[in-house]
Structures are given as structure tokens and as C-alpha cells.
Design an enzyme around this catalytic site. Structure first.
Site, short mmCIF file in Angstrom:
data_model
loop_
_atom_site.label_atom_id
_atom_site.label_comp_id
_atom_site.label_asym_id
_atom_site.label_seq_id
_atom_site.Cartn_x
_atom_site.Cartn_y
_atom_site.Cartn_z
N LEU A 35 -85.05 -80.35 69.44
CA LEU A 35 -85.71 -81.48 70.11
C LEU A 35 -87.02 -81.05 70.77
O LEU A 35 -87.70 -81.87 71.40
CB LEU A 35 -84.77 -82.07 71.19
CG LEU A 35 -83.42 -82.60 70.71
CD1 LEU A 35 -82.64 -83.18 71.88
CD2 LEU A 35 -83.61 -83.67 69.64
N LYS A 85 -84.03 -64.85 68.62
CA LYS A 85 -84.47 -64.42 69.96
C LYS A 85 -84.38 -62.91 70.15
O LYS A 85 -85.25 -62.32 70.77
CB LYS A 85 -83.62 -65.12 71.03
CG LYS A 85 -83.89 -66.61 71.14
CD LYS A 85 -83.11 -67.20 72.30
CE LYS A 85 -83.17 -68.71 72.26
NZ LYS A 85 -82.49 -69.33 73.39
N ASN A 106 -87.71 -65.92 74.05
CA ASN A 106 -87.66 -67.31 73.55
C ASN A 106 -89.04 -67.97 73.53
O ASN A 106 -89.19 -69.07 73.02
CB ASN A 106 -86.66 -68.17 74.37
CG ASN A 106 -87.24 -68.65 75.69
OD1 ASN A 106 -88.13 -68.02 76.25
ND2 ASN A 106 -86.74 -69.76 76.18
N ASP A 121 -85.32 -68.91 79.51
CA ASP A 121 -83.98 -69.54 79.54
C ASP A 121 -83.32 -69.42 80.92
O ASP A 121 -82.72 -70.38 81.41
CB ASP A 121 -83.05 -68.90 78.49
CG ASP A 121 -83.29 -69.46 77.09
OD1 ASP A 121 -83.86 -70.56 76.97
OD2 ASP A 121 -82.90 -68.78 76.12
N GLY A 146 -69.38 -66.46 77.35
CA GLY A 146 -70.30 -65.97 76.33
C GLY A 146 -70.98 -64.72 76.84
O GLY A 146 -71.03 -64.46 78.06
N GLY A 149 -77.28 -64.05 73.69
CA GLY A 149 -78.63 -64.18 74.26
C GLY A 149 -78.70 -65.14 75.44
O GLY A 149 -79.25 -64.79 76.50
N ALA A 150 -78.15 -66.33 75.30
CA ALA A 150 -78.23 -67.32 76.38
C ALA A 150 -77.43 -66.84 77.59
O ALA A 150 -77.90 -66.93 78.73
CB ALA A 150 -77.70 -68.68 75.89
N TYR A 251 -76.30 -79.13 73.88
CA TYR A 251 -76.65 -80.51 74.20
C TYR A 251 -76.52 -81.39 72.97
O TYR A 251 -76.58 -80.93 71.85
CB TYR A 251 -78.08 -80.60 74.76
CG TYR A 251 -79.14 -79.97 73.90
CD1 TYR A 251 -79.69 -80.64 72.82
CD2 TYR A 251 -79.58 -78.67 74.16
CE1 TYR A 251 -80.65 -80.05 72.02
CE2 TYR A 251 -80.54 -78.07 73.37
CZ TYR A 251 -81.07 -78.76 72.31
OH TYR A 251 -82.01 -78.18 71.52
N GLY A 272 -76.76 -79.48 78.19
CA GLY A 272 -77.90 -78.58 78.22
C GLY A 272 -79.28 -79.21 78.08
O GLY A 272 -80.27 -78.48 78.00
#
Ligand code: NAP
Length: 302
Positions: A35, A85, A106, A121, A146, A149-150, A251, A272
Site C-alpha cells: 500500500l 530487508k 527498509n 520500522d 517473532g 526483521g520486523a 495489516y 499494522g
């Protein structure tokens, strides 16, 4: 403008010839779901910047040549999404301190022919939490699910903001433990929490999660679970309770399944989109050294 471009488009230089030219974009694989173009193009238009932001479908083996072409094509910069990333952090000339600590990039800005790497992020996540729940990370006990990366960006941000307590839970528990060790120095200071450790890393078994949820304020899904309808929840819905805030970095246009089950359990929950907005606004500010028109960007995502 096409829905997405590819390496061949970059090689032909056709994106430079468009009016206005494409000089920003997101590189991913797959990238069709992103998006970011609608949000960034609204910001460019509002700021009278004569350029466009596009999606680029770039396979992992194409990342290096794609990044090399950006200089010749007068790009201002790009965003990186799954799966680029971590790999991108090896190809940039100059990662900033956060990108180095996270081990992932990112956002890239092209400056004097150099690819400068950033990671927005973590800060984007922090702003999203403040906006969604009117609280600061420093006041929260956080459970991050998790260790990719995030999750690394989020856990580092929680550590830098001196959150009350941080638990990292991952399917591969060893990976969670390695991340915990990297962050240990941030949690050396005293905070009075009774017998519960300030920093813990665990696997995703239900008994361990149940104990941690009872000692947590904010649960964050930083796995891709929820991207497709058939996915199981990142933690069993029966563990969710009314005292929790739940943030799903995934999201979708409506609430994700994780957000729906949190609301059903009486918890406050958000998906998100707000993190997407804030990490994107921070990227815009890096590219143009000016404030991002955040309300225009937010509206473009609705
Ligand atoms: P990543 O580096 O590939 O890491 C994925 C993590 O999820 C790993 O810890 C992995 O566990 C875990 N995982 C993957 N599949 C799983 C499964 N089936 N069951 C349990 N755990 C699983 O990915 P990432 O870059 O961190 O991105 C993760 C998600 O964050 C993305 O899908 C995206 O939706 C979201 N995100 C959102 C924003 C935003 O602005 N809203 C920004 C960045 C990312 P193992 O270590 O055990 O493999």
C-alpha cells in the site's frame, strides 16, 4: 503508471522517461499487495514534488543489479519489503546505526552516488503504539512474537526506550534467545518487577506463553501469520485477556483475525496500518529533509 515494474523496466530506463518520472519505489517479492505507493504518491502530490513512487517486483537474485541501477536513474530512494530487508543491508554503502543494530534496511536514500541505509520500522512502531493506545513503550511490559526483521526492529526500539519488560517468543526458540542476548545490556538497570525477569526469550509453547501473557501489557504479532486467511493465530485466542493491548503488524483492509479475536476477548487491539503509515512518513522525511504530510498519507491508506 503500471501496477508494478520489474528489473527489465529499470534496465530499459523507461521509468525515468515518464512524466512525472518514477524516482521512488518499493522493492519486494511479492510486491503487489504493498500500500506504500498510494500513501507516498499522496505525499508527493501534496508537497508539489514532481515525481512518482512505484512498486518493483524484484526477485532475490535481482536485488543487487536493481539497487545499482537506481543511481543512474536519478532515484531519490527506495523502500525494501519482504524478502529484501536483510540482504539489502549488505549492499548499501552506509547503513546508519539503527539499520546496523537491526541488521536490516527498509529505507535507502541515494546521496552523492552512495546508497545510505536506514530502518524506520522500530520508530514507526513506537509512534503507532502511542497513537493507537496513548501509551509510551517505556511504560509497558511487551511480548513480541517473532524474531525476524520486523521483530528485531521492534524489540530494539522497546529496549532503546527502556520498556518495563520485554519477552521475545519465537517458533525457533534459539533465534529468540540470540536476539535476547544482543539486547541484554539495555536491561541491566534496576526496575522493580518482583520475581519476573525484565528480559526473557522463549519458544511458542502454550504453557510458557500463558505465564508471560499474565505478566504483559502489550502483545505484538511480528510474524507473517495472518497474511492469508488459512493462517493459525500467532498465539492461541484462549490466552488473550481484557487487560491486554494487542498490536498486529500484519495489516488488511479490515481487522485481522488476531485483532478480531483480541477484541472478542475484551482487549484493545489494532492492526499494522498505523505502523505502515509512520514508517513511511519517517522514510519521506529521510528522503526530503522535510516534515511528511501525515494526514494526507493517512487518508490515502483508508
Ligand atoms: P521475517 O524476517 O521473515 O521473520 C518472520 C518471523 O515470523 C520469524 O521469526 C519466523 O519464525 C516467524 N514465522 C514465520 N512463519 C511462521 C509460522 N508459520 N509460525 C510461526 N512463526 C512464523 O519477516 P519480517 O520482515 O520480520 O516480517 C514479518 C511480518 O511483519 C510481515 O509479514 C509483515 O506483515 C509485518 N510487517 C509490517 C510492517 C508494517 O509497517 N505494518 C513493517 C514490517 C513488517 P522462525 O524464526 O521460527 O522462522
Amino acid at each position: 503508471m503500471k501496477d508494478f515494474y520489474n528489473l527489465a523496466d529499470l534496465q530499459k530506463g523507461s521509468v525515468k522517461k515518464l512524466r512525472p518520472p518514477i524516482r521512488l519505489g518499493v522493492l519486494g517479492h511479492p510486491v503487489a499487495h504493498s500500500l506504500s505507493p498510494q500513501m507516498q504518491n499522496a505525499a508527493l502530490e501534496k508537497s508539489d514534488l514532481e515525481m512518482r513512487y512505484a512498486r518493483f517486483e524484484i526477485a532475490p537474485s535481482e536485488l543487487r543489479p536493481a539497487l545499482e541501477l537506481l543511481r543512474e536513474l536519478d532515484f531519490v530512494g527506495v523502500n525494501l519489503t519482504i524478502p529484501h530487508k536483510i540482504a539489502a543491508s549488505e549492499f548499501v554503502d552506509d547503513p546508519d546505526e539503527t539499520a546496523r543494530q537491526v541488521g536490516a534496511v527498509n529505507t535507502i536514500k541515494i546521496e552523492e552516488g552512495k546508497l545510505r541505509g536506514f530502518n524506520t520500522d522500530g520508530k514507526g512502531f513506537s509512534r503507532a503504539i502511542r497513537e493507537e493506545f496513548s501509551v509510551d513503550l517505556r511504560d509497558l511490559r511487551v511480548l513480541v512474537i517473532g524474531a525476524g526483521g520486523a521483530a528485531r526492529a521492534i524489540a530494539l526500539q522497546c529496549a532503546k526506550e527502556n520498556c518495563e519488560r520485554l519477552v521475545i517468543a519465537n517458533r525457533d526458540a534459539e533465534k529468540a534467545k540470540r536476539l535476547g542476548e544482543e539486547l541484554r545490556a539495555f536491561f541491566a538497570g534496576p526496575r522493580v518487577l518482583g520475581p519476573v525477569a525484565r528480559l526473557q526469550a522463549i519458544g511458542c509453547d502454550e504453557a510458557a506463553l500463558r505465564f508471560q501473557v499474565a505478566n504483559t501489557d502489550l502483545v505484538v504479532n511480528a510474524t507473517p501469520l495472518g497474511l492469508t486467511r488459512a493462517d493459525p493465530a500467532p498465539i492461541p485466542a484462549r490466552l488473550l485477556a481484557p487487560h491486554l493491548m494487542v498490536y498486529d503488524t500484519v495489516y488488511s483492509s479490515g481487522p485481522t483475525a488476531f485483532v478480531s479475536s483480541a477484541i472478542d476477548a475484551g482487549a484493545r487491539a489494532a492492526n499494522g496500518l498505523s505502523m505502515l503509515l509512520h514508517q513511511g512518513a519517517l522514510a519521506f522525511e529521510i528522503w526530503f529533509d522535510r516534515a511528511a504530510p501525515i494526514e494526507v498519507m493517512r487518508k490515502a491508506l483508508l
